[in-house]
Design an enzyme around this catalytic site. Structure first.
Site, PDB file in Angstrom:
ATOM      1  N   ASP A 217      67.013 -13.683  93.148  1.00  0.00           N
ATOM      2  CA  ASP A 217      67.477 -14.933  93.764  1.00  0.00           C
ATOM      3  C   ASP A 217      66.314 -15.757  94.297  1.00  0.00           C
ATOM      4  O   ASP A 217      65.145 -15.355  94.232  1.00  0.00           O
ATOM      5  CB  ASP A 217      68.485 -14.641  94.879  1.00  0.00           C
ATOM      6  CG  ASP A 217      67.868 -13.894  96.049  1.00  0.00           C
ATOM      7  OD1 ASP A 217      66.999 -13.018  95.821  1.00  0.00           O
ATOM      8  OD2 ASP A 217      68.244 -14.151  97.201  1.00  0.00           O
TER       9      ASP A 217
ATOM     10  N   GLU B 179      68.009 -11.261  98.082  1.00  0.00           N
ATOM     11  CA  GLU B 179      66.873 -10.933  98.938  1.00  0.00           C
ATOM     12  C   GLU B 179      66.613 -12.031  99.951  1.00  0.00           C
ATOM     13  O   GLU B 179      66.231 -11.769 101.091  1.00  0.00           O
ATOM     14  CB  GLU B 179      65.634 -10.702  98.061  1.00  0.00           C
ATOM     15  CG  GLU B 179      64.454 -10.060  98.779  1.00  0.00           C
ATOM     16  CD  GLU B 179      63.522 -11.040  99.476  1.00  0.00           C
ATOM     17  OE1 GLU B 179      62.641 -10.589 100.219  1.00  0.00           O
ATOM     18  OE2 GLU B 179      63.675 -12.278  99.271  1.00  0.00           O
TER      19      GLU B 179
END
Length: 372
Positions: free
Chosen positions: A75, A138
């Site tokens: 991400d 994350e």
């Protein structure tokens, strides 16, 4: 053009967000399978309200050789979804266009891992199992890797390609982090007819903010009181609800516990003084870790860099990463910088030379571990 750069330019242009990593995950799964790796996706999506799980991949090797683990995240921080990378040959950089981020954090880490795998395969040299862990979410509190099944990993050393800075930077320490949420409950009343019958949650919130620790507390510990959300919609009603959001970070475990206690301390006094009720919710997102320079995992990273003529820079990170969860679940991990800067901003860029060289470093890591 180097394949690692082609991968980078392709992957940053895929629209991605925390909890919405499906498109990039599908692309990377295909790349991993095309390289001959076994690939699995776990059930983290259901646990975090996303559409994608963490990706596990394995390049099988000689079972008599020590395994190694490479890590990055899928991400990126919130952006407009239309990333247009610019290659600046004069400066030797790939840059954001100024309208949104570049997503070098952490597409660069993904590309470094893919490059290392290609080099290992092309070399034909013996190696142990090379494990790959690409996490989701994350950027939302290092949430995805919290849900790894750590028993799946054979490796006891992990290299996380997710840190800002020039090639050569090895992150040996990262802070713990907690999110603190205060829910302040007052009592509504008509602000003109009977304001004295109300209890103003906004005033309680304001007093609470002034009583909380804020900014740098010690060299190891920082806090930030970031957000006040008042529930009042109009001035003719006494505000009956407000929220205050804050965070605390520390690279010292004892200081971390102590500062969290400081966030709880003023609650009772504010409740008494303003008549409000306050719920203090503290969520520890991840714990700190520290690797000593002399430890084997750090020295292997340093050796890989010096083999390529790169000066080593051991450093302490200011933010968490997937390595926090690895270190707190029996797998030593350090961060490796692949050359990006100003991540999370519209001025983000990555040095082309650093990105290419980091792919070489990752390959050297596997070769050093295989040769020990």
């Amino acid at each position: 053009m180097e394949q690692i750069i082609k991968d980078f330019l392709e992957l940053v242009q895929i629209p991605v967000a925390s909890r919405n990593e499906r498109a990039i995950a599908d692309c990377i799964i295909k790349k991993l399978k095309d390289l001959g790796l076994e690939v699995q996706e776990d059930d983290t999506a259901a646990k975090i309200g996303g559409n994608t799980g963490n990706i596990y991949a394995l390049l099988k090797g000689d079972s008599s050789i020590e395994p190694i683990l490479f890590s990055a995240h899928l991400d990126r921080v919130k952006n407009n979804g239309e990333i247009a990378p610019i290659i600046d040959k004069a400066e030797g950089k790939i840059k954001a266009d100024g309208k949104t981020i570049l997503a070098a954090d952490d597409v660069s880490g993904i590309c470094v891992t893919l490059e290392a795998l290609r080099r290992v395969i092309d070399s034909g040299k013996p190696h142990g199992d090379i494990e790959v862990a690409f996490s989701v979410c994350e950027e939302a509190g290092v949430l995805g890797s919290k849900h790894y099944d750590f028993t799946k990993f054979k490796a006891k050393k992990a290299y996380v390609f997710d840190a800002p800075g020039r090639i050569g930077k090895i992150v040996l320490q990262a802070p713990a982090k907690a999110k603190i949420t205060y829910q302040i409950h007052g009592l509504s009343a008509h602000a003109g007819n009977e304001p004295e019958k109300g209890i103003n949650a906004a005033k309680g919130a304001a007093a609470l903010v002034m009583a909380l620790p804020d900014s740098r507390i010690t060299p190891m510990t920082t806090t930030n009181v970031s957000t006040i959300l008042a529930g009042g919609k109009t001035t003719n009603v006494v505000c009956d609800y407000a929220e205050v959001l804050a965070e605390a970070r520390s690279t010292d475990a004892k200081e971390f516990e102590a500062i969290l206690a400081e966030f709880e301390k003023p609650v009772a006094e504010i409740e008494k003084q303003y008549g409000v009720k306050i719920e203090c919710l503290i969520e520890v997102l991840y714990q700190t870790f520290k690797i000593e320079q002399a430890e084997e995992i750090a020295q292997i990273a340093a050796k890989a860099l010096t083999r390529l003529g790169v000066e080593v820079n051991f450093a302490r990170g200011g933010g968490g990463m997937d390595g926090n969860h690895f270190n707190n679940n029996g797998i030593q991990a350090v961060g490796i910088a692949p050359g990006y800067f100003k991540n999370h901003t519209n001025d983000e860029y990555v040095y082309i030379e650093d990105l290419i060289k980091c792919g070489e470093v990752a390959y050297q890591l596997s070769e050093i571990v295989a040769g020990r």
